[in-house]
Design a protein around this motif. Structure first.
Motif, PDB file in Angstrom:
ATOM      1  N   MET A   1      32.486 -24.014 -68.795  1.00 40.56           N
ATOM      2  CA  MET A   1      31.959 -23.865 -70.342  1.00 40.56           C
ATOM      3  C   MET A   1      32.279 -25.087 -70.941  1.00 40.56           C
ATOM      4  N   ILE A   2      30.922 -25.069 -70.734  1.00 40.97           N
ATOM      5  CA  ILE A   2      29.533 -26.966 -71.284  1.00 40.97           C
ATOM      6  C   ILE A   2      29.483 -27.183 -72.879  1.00 40.97           C
ATOM      7  N   SER A   3      29.782 -27.782 -73.453  1.00 36.65           N
ATOM      8  CA  SER A   3      29.596 -28.702 -74.684  1.00 36.65           C
ATOM      9  C   SER A   3      28.621 -29.302 -74.356  1.00 36.65           C
ATOM     10  N   ALA A   4      27.356 -29.390 -75.321  1.00 34.30           N
ATOM     11  CA  ALA A   4      26.226 -30.598 -75.049  1.00 34.30           C
ATOM     12  C   ALA A   4      25.564 -31.361 -76.350  1.00 34.30           C
ATOM     13  N   PRO A   5      26.221 -32.235 -76.263  1.00 35.68           N
ATOM     14  CA  PRO A   5      26.377 -33.314 -75.761  1.00 35.68           C
ATOM     15  C   PRO A   5      28.059 -33.332 -75.754  1.00 35.68           C
ATOM     16  N   SER A   6      28.474 -33.589 -74.530  1.00 30.53           N
ATOM     17  CA  SER A   6      29.447 -34.347 -73.445  1.00 30.53           C
ATOM     18  C   SER A   6      30.346 -35.447 -73.637  1.00 30.53           C
ATOM     19  N   TYR A   7      31.561 -35.906 -73.609  1.00 27.62           N
ATOM     20  CA  TYR A   7      31.883 -37.446 -73.267  1.00 27.62           C
ATOM     21  C   TYR A   7      32.237 -37.271 -71.781  1.00 27.62           C
ATOM     22  N   ASP A   8      32.466 -38.550 -71.541  1.00 24.64           N
ATOM     23  CA  ASP A   8      32.940 -39.386 -70.215  1.00 24.64           C
ATOM     24  C   ASP A   8      34.565 -38.967 -69.995  1.00 24.64           C
ATOM     25  N   PRO A   9      35.486 -38.311 -69.700  1.00 23.19           N
ATOM     26  CA  PRO A   9      37.358 -37.585 -70.691  1.00 23.19           C
ATOM     27  C   PRO A   9      37.803 -39.117 -70.478  1.00 23.19           C
ATOM     28  N   ASN A  10      37.273 -40.172 -68.979  1.00 24.59           N
ATOM     29  CA  ASN A  10      37.867 -41.320 -69.025  1.00 24.59           C
ATOM     30  C   ASN A  10      37.540 -42.507 -70.018  1.00 24.59           C
ATOM     31  N   LEU A  11      37.111 -42.454 -71.141  1.00 22.82           N
ATOM     32  CA  LEU A  11      36.913 -43.187 -71.881  1.00 22.82           C
ATOM     33  C   LEU A  11      38.257 -42.903 -72.983  1.00 22.82           C
TER      34      LEU A  11
ATOM     35  N   LYS B   1      29.780 -10.220 -61.215  1.00 21.25           N
ATOM     36  CA  LYS B   1      30.015 -11.525 -60.549  1.00 21.25           C
ATOM     37  C   LYS B   1      30.473 -12.277 -62.312  1.00 21.25           C
ATOM     38  N   ILE B   2      29.221 -12.732 -62.670  1.00 17.40           N
ATOM     39  CA  ILE B   2      29.543 -13.465 -63.555  1.00 17.40           C
ATOM     40  C   ILE B   2      28.564 -13.240 -64.964  1.00 17.40           C
ATOM     41  N   ALA B   3      29.388 -13.362 -66.300  1.00 20.37           N
ATOM     42  CA  ALA B   3      28.835 -13.212 -67.153  1.00 20.37           C
ATOM     43  C   ALA B   3      28.664 -14.222 -67.686  1.00 20.37           C
ATOM     44  N   ILE B   4      27.461 -14.119 -68.834  1.00 16.41           N
ATOM     45  CA  ILE B   4      27.376 -16.051 -69.250  1.00 16.41           C
ATOM     46  C   ILE B   4      26.450 -15.882 -70.588  1.00 16.41           C
ATOM     47  N   ALA B   5      26.741 -16.738 -71.259  1.00 20.64           N
ATOM     48  CA  ALA B   5      25.946 -17.142 -72.772  1.00 20.64           C
ATOM     49  C   ALA B   5      25.697 -18.164 -72.813  1.00 20.64           C
ATOM     50  N   VAL B   6      23.860 -18.580 -72.862  1.00 24.89           N
ATOM     51  CA  VAL B   6      23.952 -19.808 -73.481  1.00 24.89           C
ATOM     52  C   VAL B   6      23.100 -19.371 -74.503  1.00 24.89           C
ATOM     53  N   TYR B   7      22.797 -21.142 -75.742  1.00 23.44           N
ATOM     54  CA  TYR B   7      22.616 -20.978 -76.485  1.00 23.44           C
ATOM     55  C   TYR B   7      22.131 -22.538 -76.369  1.00 23.44           C
TER      56      TYR B   7
ATOM     57  N   LEU C   1      31.621 -18.188 -76.992  1.00 22.12           N
ATOM     58  CA  LEU C   1      32.195 -17.864 -76.555  1.00 22.12           C
ATOM     59  C   LEU C   1      32.863 -16.442 -76.415  1.00 22.12           C
ATOM     60  N   GLN C   2      32.747 -15.915 -77.793  1.00 19.91           N
ATOM     61  CA  GLN C   2      32.538 -14.247 -78.090  1.00 19.91           C
ATOM     62  C   GLN C   2      31.599 -13.767 -77.555  1.00 19.91           C
ATOM     63  N   MET C   3      30.321 -14.650 -77.510  1.00 23.95           N
ATOM     64  CA  MET C   3      28.669 -14.281 -77.048  1.00 23.95           C
ATOM     65  C   MET C   3      28.977 -14.138 -75.571  1.00 23.95           C
TER      66      MET C   3
ATOM     67  N   VAL D   1      26.775 -23.646 -73.144  1.00 25.03           N
ATOM     68  CA  VAL D   1      26.609 -22.623 -71.857  1.00 25.03           C
ATOM     69  C   VAL D   1      28.465 -22.158 -71.349  1.00 25.03           C
ATOM     70  N   VAL D   2      29.005 -20.690 -72.041  1.00 20.48           N
ATOM     71  CA  VAL D   2      29.878 -19.940 -71.869  1.00 20.48           C
ATOM     72  C   VAL D   2      29.769 -19.133 -70.033  1.00 20.48           C
ATOM     73  N   ALA D   3      30.722 -19.498 -69.214  1.00 19.07           N
ATOM     74  CA  ALA D   3      30.043 -18.248 -68.111  1.00 19.07           C
ATOM     75  C   ALA D   3      31.657 -17.936 -68.009  1.00 19.07           C
ATOM     76  N   ILE D   4      31.569 -16.409 -67.836  1.00 23.66           N
ATOM     77  CA  ILE D   4      33.164 -15.577 -67.623  1.00 23.66           C
ATOM     78  C   ILE D   4      33.073 -14.874 -66.274  1.00 23.66           C
ATOM     79  N   GLU D   5      34.306 -14.660 -65.285  1.00 26.21           N
ATOM     80  CA  GLU D   5      34.616 -13.444 -64.632  1.00 26.21           C
ATOM     81  C   GLU D   5      34.728 -12.221 -65.236  1.00 26.21           C
ATOM     82  N   PRO D   6      33.587 -11.647 -65.175  1.00 22.29           N
ATOM     83  CA  PRO D   6      33.775 -10.744 -66.581  1.00 22.29           C
ATOM     84  C   PRO D   6      35.099  -9.288 -65.955  1.00 22.29           C
ATOM     85  N   LYS D   7      35.703  -9.549 -64.150  1.00 25.64           N
ATOM     86  CA  LYS D   7      36.318  -8.267 -64.257  1.00 25.64           C
ATOM     87  C   LYS D   7      38.392  -8.807 -64.458  1.00 25.64           C
ATOM     88  N   THR D   8      38.235 -10.647 -64.701  1.00 20.67           N
ATOM     89  CA  THR D   8      39.188 -11.077 -64.997  1.00 20.67           C
ATOM     90  C   THR D   8      39.617 -11.722 -66.520  1.00 20.67           C
ATOM     91  N   GLY D   9      38.568 -12.240 -67.414  1.00 19.30           N
ATOM     92  CA  GLY D   9      38.326 -13.060 -67.787  1.00 19.30           C
ATOM     93  C   GLY D   9      38.410 -14.052 -67.674  1.00 19.30           C
TER      94      GLY D   9
END
Length: 600
Positions: A267-277, A551-557, A450-452, A254-262
């Protein structure tokens, strides 16, 4: 003769004494090299590592901070241990580690400190500190590691680790030393120079046994370290965490962007991990485990995964056709399923209807007219010229190469050119019937999530975009972010062509993605179902909202989730509502997405 012997001996002694005094004068007064060499032997240079810059979300909430850890240092000449087994038990290391570290430290210097155990946590330090007095030659040096108050945004934030020999060789400024820590991925890697700060140096007097005797010349030559710059990210932490919850148990992006600013809102990548690892003393073992995980949690799908765009690419085809003059709002084609499969909808359709109903045969015929422009009597040559001309329009939409986001390892996807087909089939041995799958976003065409999302921003902005980026300000100053993220990119399509497209995308919601509709918010979107030869098709959806003032542009895959109007559209709709309204009014839809049974 015998009476002269004492006199000769005295003269000899005097001459030798004069020679020695002269040499001593030259050493101590005329030549200070020996003094400097002696000082170097007695002065220990200690690097003062700076605190790494902090990272905040767009609302000022801390995402990354520094946590103190400890390195247990050893001076080999001073170190002694009577009971090796007890020592290893106390400090929780193996005998092999002790021998290996001691040998390496002694080889480096018998009297200078070297690390014995790295990155000891505060908990472990509290457990061992009372034993340090029993082992001469050991002392503790304080450092800092990254800590994450929320187990979120791991793939975007990245991680730090010990610098590699290859990185040391590439360090032309000689800032780093072996054992230093450096950003290896994500924001940590891209903004390493801003985050790392400036090292300081302290000079200490030590005796011949390496024992600290205080600062050299009262610290006259010491320099203080300077902390790294703080970064304000573009991420909305609430939206990011909500998206991660929705994507739990799934594979995709999932990537969501504010269109007027980029600015990248999520920015969600699934599956992910706990960064504290990937912090502290267990970094190596945890990294190995994550790297071997078949679900590939370290793989940053939003910028590294490449898929066929599917039907969402029909919007690009429509705009390119309008700009080329091949299509008009009134251009009409029948839904001829002998050309390519389609679903049930009214036929024939004009361009508005083609977008609304996602008509495959319409784009098959429209694309053929874009490619075969009859610029040559040779059918093969005509297709080659037409494909290359069409590609020049398409790449302006940020496709066919990396967008330039401020993250490392971004992939660029692929928009095929005639050179590709020449390699595959041979020059003059391919034509439109070979490449027609490009008309509906299939075939050799690949894009990243991201390109989507950036395409959705272009449709929202009516023809321009700012390069997507993860950092909003450096030390609170938005003008300090790289200039490329403050530069508008025009895609070369007249703004008036977007009016029809936006209206058709809003209508399409009620056709192919009715469940994505939100009360009081007009969404303009497009579904896609990307073919997957290895299994179930992938679910794709792009959108922007509100249509009147995006106010939001989004792509979900969502991988292996089938029709785009289910998994991807539902997820995107919830994300849009969460961002714009701050709450969810459709708990049944949320439960449907969380359950994840999209193929039933």
């Amino acid at each position: 003769m015998n009476d002269q012997r004492p006199f000769i001996i005295i003269i000899a002694i005097i001459l030798v004494g004069l020679a020695l005094l002269t040499k001593l004068f030259l050493i101590q007064v005329a030549d200070d090299s020996f003094l400097k060499r002696a000082e170097r032997n007695a002065i220990q240079r200690v690097v003062d590592h700076p605190y790494r810059g902090l990272v905040y979300d767009r609302k000022g909430r801390i995402m990354v901070y520094n946590n103190p850890i400890f390195d247990l240092m050893i001076i080999p000449k001073e170190f002694s241990v009577k009971d090796t087994a007890k020592f290893c038990e106390i400090f929780q290391i193996s005998k092999e580690h002790l021998i290996e570290s001691y040998t390496a430290a002694r080889k480096y210097s018998p009297v200078k400190p070297s690390p014995l155990i790295k990155q000891i946590s505060t908990t472990d330090f509290a457990r061992i500190q009372n034993y340090l007095i029993d082992y001469p030659g050991l002392f503790v040096m304080t450092r800092a590691i990254r800590s994450y108050p929320q187990p979120s945004s791991a793939n975007a934030l990245g991680y730090i680790g010990e610098i590699s020999p290859g990185q040391l060789e590439r360090d032309t400024l000689k800032y780093y030393r072996q054992g230093d820590y450096v950003g290896l991925s994500g924001i940590e890697g891209f903004y390493e120079n801003q985050l790392r700060g400036v090292k300081g140096v302290k000079y200490k007097m030590v005796n011949v046994r390496g024992i600290d005797k205080g600062p050299f010349k009262n610290g006259e030559y010491d320099t203080a370290s300077v902390a790294g710059h703080n970064l304000t990210s573009t991420i909305d932490l609430d939206l990011q965490q909500y998206g991660e919850m929705l994507m739990a148990g799934k594979r995709g992006s999932v990537v969501a962007i504010e269109p007027k600013t980029g600015e990248v809102l999520a920015m969600i990548s699934a599956p992910s991990y706990d960064p504290n690892l990937l912090t502290g003393g267990k970094f190596s073992s945890n990294y190995l485990e994550l790297n071997q995980d078949e679900s590939r949690p370290l793989f940053n799908r939003p910028i590294m995964a490449m898929y066929p765009p599917g039907s969402i690419f029909k919007i690009v085809q429509s705009l390119v056709g309008l700009q080329m003059g091949v299509l008009t709002p009134n251009t009409t084609y029948s839904c001829n399923r002998s050309l390519v499969a389609c679903h049930n909808h009214p036929s024939p359709v004009n361009l508005f209807g083609a977008v609304k109903y996602s008509c495959n045969p319409y784009y098959h015929q429209a694309y053929r007219n874009m490619i075969n422009r009859e610029v040559s009597r040779n059918t093969f040559k005509d297709t080659e010229v037409g494909l290359n001309a069409w590609r020049e329009y398409v790449v302006k939409f940020g496709l066919g190469g990396p967008l330039g986001v401020d993250l490392s390892n971004e992939k660029g996807g692929s928009i095929p050119s005639s050179r590709l087909y020449d390699r595959i089939y041979g020059p003059g041995r391919w034509k439109y019937s070979t490449i027609y799958s490009l008309s509906i976003g299939q075939g050799e065409m690949l894009v990243t999530p991201l390109q989507m999302a950036n395409l959705a921003a272009i449709f929202a902005n009516k023809g321009y975009y700012y390069t997507p980026h993860m950092i909003k300000a450096i030390d609170g100053d938005p003008n300090q972010i790289p200039a490329q993220y403050r530069t508008k990119n025009d895609v070369g399509v007249d703004p008036e062509h977007f009016d029809l497209i936006q209206d058709a995308m809003a209508e399409a919601i009620y056709g192919t993605a009715a469940r994505a509709a939100i009360k009081d918010i007009t969404i303009a979107g497009k579904t896609g179902t990307a073919q997957n030869p290895q299994g179930e098709d992938h679910s794709v959806f792009i959108a922007f909202a509100p249509k009147e003032d995006p106010k939001i542009a989004i792509a979900v895959y969502v991988e292996n989730a089938g029709w785009g109007g289910r998994a991807a559209a539902s997820t995107a709709s919830l994300m849009i509502e969460k961002y714009i309204k701050g709450e969810i009014s459709r708990p049944a839809l949320e439960e449907y997405v969380l359950l994840g049974k999209f193929m039933e």
